[in-house]
Design a protein around this motif. Structure first.
Motif, short mmCIF file in Angstrom:
data_model
loop_
_atom_site.label_atom_id
_atom_site.label_comp_id
_atom_site.label_asym_id
_atom_site.label_seq_id
_atom_site.Cartn_x
_atom_site.Cartn_y
_atom_site.Cartn_z
N LEU A 28 36.36 79.36 80.63
CA LEU A 28 36.12 78.21 79.76
C LEU A 28 34.79 77.56 80.07
O LEU A 28 34.03 77.20 79.16
CB LEU A 28 37.26 77.20 79.90
N GLY A 81 31.61 77.72 77.57
CA GLY A 81 31.18 76.41 77.11
C GLY A 81 29.69 76.15 77.24
O GLY A 81 29.17 75.24 76.59
N LEU A 132 39.40 80.68 72.39
CA LEU A 132 39.20 79.29 72.82
C LEU A 132 40.13 78.36 72.04
O LEU A 132 40.76 77.46 72.62
CB LEU A 132 37.75 78.86 72.60
N THR A 181 40.37 71.44 78.66
CA THR A 181 39.12 72.11 79.03
C THR A 181 38.63 72.98 77.89
O THR A 181 37.42 73.03 77.61
CB THR A 181 39.32 72.95 80.32
N SER A 206 37.11 70.75 75.28
CA SER A 206 35.80 70.31 75.72
C SER A 206 34.76 71.41 75.52
O SER A 206 33.64 71.15 75.06
CB SER A 206 35.87 69.89 77.19
N ALA A 207 35.12 72.64 75.85
CA ALA A 207 34.19 73.77 75.66
C ALA A 207 33.85 73.93 74.18
O ALA A 207 32.67 74.12 73.84
CB ALA A 207 34.81 75.05 76.21
N ARG A 260 31.43 71.23 73.18
CA ARG A 260 30.07 71.51 73.67
C ARG A 260 29.38 72.56 72.83
O ARG A 260 28.15 72.57 72.71
CB ARG A 260 30.12 71.98 75.14
N LEU A 261 30.17 73.47 72.27
CA LEU A 261 29.62 74.54 71.45
C LEU A 261 29.43 74.12 69.99
O LEU A 261 28.97 74.91 69.17
CB LEU A 261 30.52 75.78 71.53
#
Length: 109
Positions: free
Chosen positions: A65, A69, A82, A96, A99-100, A103-104
């Motif tokens: 992850l 990310g 994901l 998590t 969150s990844a 971020r992407l």
């Protein structure tokens, strides 16, 4: 073998991918190191990272992850895995994964 040395080879390390995949899916400390080096192998490495999200142990999933990310667009092939983890039963891994995805720049679910 040295995962760091293999990762440093980049795509030239692709012949070692079957062994790296096996180690990543087996779990334990070696899996964690291999997962961090898979990003250097490009699309074949991303495919294994997605597989780790589906079948790896919890520590390997967390490492995958993190790695995915920070990979940007290269991580796109792993988005389905994901998203599955982002809505899965483990609240820590789900957070998590969410969150990844954020971020992407991807939709969480």
């Amino acid at each position: 073998f040295s995962a760091t040395a293999l990762g440093g080879l980049g795509p030239a390390a692709e012949p070692a991918l079957p062994v790296m995949r096996e180690v990543a899916l087996a779990g334990g400390p070696a899996a964690w190191h291999v997962v961090f080096e898979l990003k250097e192998l490009g699309p074949p490495g991303v495919a294994v990272l997605a597989e780790v999200l589906e079948a790896g142990d919890r520590d390997a999933k967390e490492a995958a992850l993190f790695v995915l990310g920070v990979m940007g667009d290269a991580a796109r092939p792993a988005f389905p895995a994901l998203r599955r983890l982002a809505t899965g039963p483990d609240p820590g891994l789900a957070a998590t994964a969410q969150s990844a995805l954020r971020r992407l720049g991807a939709d969480v679910g």
